[in-house]
Write a protein that holds these residues in place. Sequence first.
Motif, PDB file in Angstrom:
ATOM      1  N   THR A 124       0.826  -1.212   0.000  1.00  0.00           N
ATOM      2  CA  THR A 124       0.000   0.000   0.000  1.00  0.00           C
ATOM      3  C   THR A 124       0.855   1.255   0.000  1.00  0.00           C
ATOM      4  OG1 THR A 124      -1.752  -1.172   1.198  1.00  0.00           O
ATOM      5  CG2 THR A 124      -1.815   1.234   1.232  1.00  0.00           C
ATOM      6  N   VAL A 125       1.886   1.279   0.849  1.00  0.00           N
ATOM      7  CA  VAL A 125       2.782   2.435   0.895  1.00  0.00           C
ATOM      8  C   VAL A 125       3.505   2.605  -0.439  1.00  0.00           C
ATOM      9  CG1 VAL A 125       4.878   3.353   1.951  1.00  0.00           C
ATOM     10  CG2 VAL A 125       3.103   2.349   3.388  1.00  0.00           C
ATOM     11  N   GLY A 126       3.997   1.481  -0.989  1.00  0.00           N
ATOM     12  CA  GLY A 126       4.733   1.567  -2.251  1.00  0.00           C
ATOM     13  C   GLY A 126       3.896   2.055  -3.410  1.00  0.00           C
ATOM     14  N   THR A 128       0.926   3.956  -3.131  1.00  0.00           N
ATOM     15  CA  THR A 128       0.205   5.220  -2.917  1.00  0.00           C
ATOM     16  C   THR A 128       1.100   6.406  -2.601  1.00  0.00           C
ATOM     17  OG1 THR A 128      -0.125   4.698  -0.561  1.00  0.00           O
ATOM     18  CG2 THR A 128      -1.853   4.004  -2.107  1.00  0.00           C
ATOM     19  N   ALA A 129       2.296   6.157  -2.036  1.00  0.00           N
ATOM     20  CA  ALA A 129       3.159   7.281  -1.637  1.00  0.00           C
ATOM     21  C   ALA A 129       3.510   8.216  -2.801  1.00  0.00           C
ATOM     22  CB  ALA A 129       4.436   6.748  -0.973  1.00  0.00           C
ATOM     23  N   PRO A 130       3.829   7.702  -4.010  1.00  0.00           N
ATOM     24  CA  PRO A 130       4.116   8.633  -5.109  1.00  0.00           C
ATOM     25  C   PRO A 130       2.947   9.557  -5.436  1.00  0.00           C
ATOM     26  CG  PRO A 130       4.885   6.426  -5.662  1.00  0.00           C
ATOM     27  CD  PRO A 130       4.060   6.299  -4.431  1.00  0.00           C
ATOM     28  N   PHE A 131       1.726   9.037  -5.330  1.00  0.00           N
ATOM     29  CA  PHE A 131       0.560   9.862  -5.653  1.00  0.00           C
ATOM     30  C   PHE A 131       0.278  10.881  -4.550  1.00  0.00           C
ATOM     31  CE2 PHE A 131      -0.062   5.874  -7.955  1.00  0.00           C
ATOM     32  CZ  PHE A 131      -0.206   6.361  -9.242  1.00  0.00           C
ATOM     33  N   VAL A 132       0.551  10.486  -3.301  1.00  0.00           N
ATOM     34  CA  VAL A 132       0.421  11.459  -2.207  1.00  0.00           C
ATOM     35  C   VAL A 132       1.426  12.586  -2.397  1.00  0.00           C
ATOM     36  CG1 VAL A 132       0.615  11.800   0.280  1.00  0.00           C
ATOM     37  CG2 VAL A 132      -0.431   9.710  -0.599  1.00  0.00           C
ATOM     38  N   GLY A 133       2.667  12.236  -2.762  1.00  0.00           N
ATOM     39  CA  GLY A 133       3.662  13.267  -3.043  1.00  0.00           C
ATOM     40  C   GLY A 133       3.276  14.133  -4.226  1.00  0.00           C
ATOM     41  N   LEU A 134       2.697  13.511  -5.241  1.00  0.00           N
ATOM     42  CA  LEU A 134       2.262  14.272  -6.416  1.00  0.00           C
ATOM     43  C   LEU A 134       1.149  15.255  -6.066  1.00  0.00           C
ATOM     44  CD1 LEU A 134       2.586  14.676  -9.456  1.00  0.00           C
ATOM     45  CD2 LEU A 134       0.892  12.853  -9.810  1.00  0.00           C
ATOM     46  N   LEU A 135       0.270  14.841  -5.164  1.00  0.00           N
ATOM     47  CA  LEU A 135      -0.777  15.752  -4.709  1.00  0.00           C
ATOM     48  C   LEU A 135      -0.160  16.991  -4.061  1.00  0.00           C
ATOM     49  CD1 LEU A 135      -3.703  16.517  -3.995  1.00  0.00           C
ATOM     50  CD2 LEU A 135      -3.465  15.103  -1.928  1.00  0.00           C
ATOM     51  N   GLY A 136       0.843  16.782  -3.210  1.00  0.00           N
ATOM     52  CA  GLY A 136       1.513  17.928  -2.601  1.00  0.00           C
ATOM     53  C   GLY A 136       2.211  18.797  -3.628  1.00  0.00           C
ATOM     54  N   THR A 137       2.776  18.171  -4.664  1.00  0.00           N
ATOM     55  CA  THR A 137       3.442  18.945  -5.722  1.00  0.00           C
ATOM     56  C   THR A 137       2.449  19.803  -6.495  1.00  0.00           C
ATOM     57  OG1 THR A 137       5.183  17.291  -5.972  1.00  0.00           O
ATOM     58  CG2 THR A 137       4.785  18.754  -7.842  1.00  0.00           C
ATOM     59  N   VAL A 138       1.342  19.194  -6.898  1.00  0.00           N
ATOM     60  CA  VAL A 138       0.325  19.939  -7.658  1.00  0.00           C
ATOM     61  C   VAL A 138      -0.220  21.091  -6.834  1.00  0.00           C
ATOM     62  CG1 VAL A 138      -1.959  19.776  -8.714  1.00  0.00           C
ATOM     63  CG2 VAL A 138      -0.281  17.961  -9.090  1.00  0.00           C
ATOM     64  N   TRP A 139      -0.496  20.808  -5.567  1.00  0.00           N
ATOM     65  CA  TRP A 139      -1.032  21.865  -4.701  1.00  0.00           C
ATOM     66  C   TRP A 139      -0.007  22.991  -4.517  1.00  0.00           C
ATOM     67  CZ3 TRP A 139      -5.855  22.642  -3.025  1.00  0.00           C
ATOM     68  CH2 TRP A 139      -6.062  23.576  -2.009  1.00  0.00           C
ATOM     69  N   ALA A 166       8.055  23.008  -4.750  1.00  0.00           N
ATOM     70  CA  ALA A 166       6.884  22.136  -4.772  1.00  0.00           C
ATOM     71  C   ALA A 166       7.245  20.738  -5.266  1.00  0.00           C
ATOM     72  CB  ALA A 166       5.796  22.747  -5.659  1.00  0.00           C
ATOM     73  N   LEU A 167       8.177  20.658  -6.208  1.00  0.00           N
ATOM     74  CA  LEU A 167       8.570  19.362  -6.762  1.00  0.00           C
ATOM     75  C   LEU A 167       9.275  18.470  -5.736  1.00  0.00           C
ATOM     76  CD1 LEU A 167       9.810  20.393 -10.320  1.00  0.00           C
ATOM     77  CD2 LEU A 167       7.744  19.114  -9.743  1.00  0.00           C
ATOM     78  N   ILE A 168       9.760  19.075  -4.668  1.00  0.00           N
ATOM     79  CA  ILE A 168      10.387  18.282  -3.613  1.00  0.00           C
ATOM     80  C   ILE A 168       9.387  17.277  -3.040  1.00  0.00           C
ATOM     81  CG2 ILE A 168      11.340  18.411  -1.272  1.00  0.00           C
ATOM     82  CD1 ILE A 168      12.724  20.950  -2.045  1.00  0.00           C
ATOM     83  N   MET A 169       8.096  17.593  -3.056  1.00  0.00           N
ATOM     84  CA  MET A 169       7.082  16.669  -2.553  1.00  0.00           C
ATOM     85  C   MET A 169       7.026  15.397  -3.393  1.00  0.00           C
ATOM     86  SD  MET A 169       5.863  18.024   0.157  1.00  0.00           S
ATOM     87  CE  MET A 169       4.390  17.067   0.450  1.00  0.00           C
ATOM     88  N   THR A 170       7.225  15.534  -4.693  1.00  0.00           N
ATOM     89  CA  THR A 170       7.269  14.343  -5.545  1.00  0.00           C
ATOM     90  C   THR A 170       8.462  13.472  -5.181  1.00  0.00           C
ATOM     91  OG1 THR A 170       6.188  15.492  -7.388  1.00  0.00           O
ATOM     92  CG2 THR A 170       7.445  13.514  -7.909  1.00  0.00           C
ATOM     93  N   ALA A 171       9.607  14.118  -4.973  1.00  0.00           N
ATOM     94  CA  ALA A 171      10.797  13.368  -4.564  1.00  0.00           C
ATOM     95  C   ALA A 171      10.575  12.693  -3.215  1.00  0.00           C
ATOM     96  CB  ALA A 171      12.002  14.294  -4.504  1.00  0.00           C
ATOM     97  N   ALA A 172       9.890  13.385  -2.310  1.00  0.00           N
ATOM     98  CA  ALA A 172       9.610  12.797  -0.995  1.00  0.00           C
ATOM     99  C   ALA A 172       8.719  11.569  -1.131  1.00  0.00           C
ATOM    100  CB  ALA A 172       8.948  13.835  -0.090  1.00  0.00           C
ATOM    101  N   GLY A 173       7.715  11.656  -2.016  1.00  0.00           N
ATOM    102  CA  GLY A 173       6.846  10.505  -2.239  1.00  0.00           C
ATOM    103  C   GLY A 173       7.603   9.311  -2.779  1.00  0.00           C
ATOM    104  N   LEU A 174       8.507   9.550  -3.721  1.00  0.00           N
ATOM    105  CA  LEU A 174       9.324   8.456  -4.271  1.00  0.00           C
ATOM    106  C   LEU A 174      10.274   7.895  -3.215  1.00  0.00           C
ATOM    107  CD1 LEU A 174      10.178   9.937  -7.785  1.00  0.00           C
ATOM    108  CD2 LEU A 174       8.554   8.095  -7.256  1.00  0.00           C
ATOM    109  N   ALA A 175      10.817   8.768  -2.366  1.00  0.00           N
ATOM    110  CA  ALA A 175      11.729   8.307  -1.322  1.00  0.00           C
ATOM    111  C   ALA A 175      11.024   7.405  -0.316  1.00  0.00           C
ATOM    112  CB  ALA A 175      12.340   9.509  -0.596  1.00  0.00           C
ATOM    113  N   VAL A 176       9.736   7.635  -0.113  1.00  0.00           N
ATOM    114  CA  VAL A 176       8.959   6.761   0.770  1.00  0.00           C
ATOM    115  C   VAL A 176       8.589   5.461   0.071  1.00  0.00           C
ATOM    116  CG1 VAL A 176       6.785   6.559   2.034  1.00  0.00           C
ATOM    117  CG2 VAL A 176       8.056   8.703   2.097  1.00  0.00           C
TER     118      VAL A 176
END
Length: 216
Positions: A124-126, A128-139, A166-176
């Motif tokens: 689940t983490v693997g 969904t985490a990229p999409f959660v990070g992408l949400l933060g990036t878009v916002w 903002a793109l750092i959130m995408t990187a954070a999602g991938l790192a998770v």
Amino acid sequence: MSALQIIFQGDAVHTSVALVLLSMSVVAWFVIFWKGWLLQRASRDVSRSTAAFWQSPDMQGALLALPAFDREGLVLPLVQASQVQQPGTLASAGDRGQQLTRVLRDALHGVLQRLQAGQVLLATVGSTAPFVGLLGTVWGIYHALVGITGGGQVSIDKIAGPVGEALIMTAAGLAVAIPAVLAYNIFGRLIGRIEADLEGFALDLRELLLTRGNGA
């Protein structure tokens, strides 16, 4: 400014996304360390326990010897289940082979459920985490563009900084997500090997008990 400061300097939505990613990372790493330790012990326990079983003089001796080797309780439940007698019930219906197949299958399923614990969470983490990070990036990009537009003249210099933050959130999602996905795949292979060993032992145990029951 550090990446952590950038992540938590946004509004409530941006900060909430960062906290969700942080929580997912903490839980995933806890499961990774715990499950890695568990499967390492389990892999050793199965080989040691099956060896101790076959070296025992009889079934009672095996039941007494196994707890010292089977620390995770993977082999002992199979042996104990094969010794349970329920006369006068539907569980005792059919021949001895059918009874053994049923009780060993149920015991094996219970053992494998324990080995599979945490796999769903890692998956689940693997996933969904990229999409959660992408949400933060878009916002973050949306608010950055709104702020830049309201500030008058727009230039690349003004856009690059906020959008990059903002793109750092995408990187954070991938790192998770990446450690969780890698751990899920590695653990899946280890569980498959242990499962094959347990299924083989259950089959050998069934054949042994049938042979003994037939007086061979």
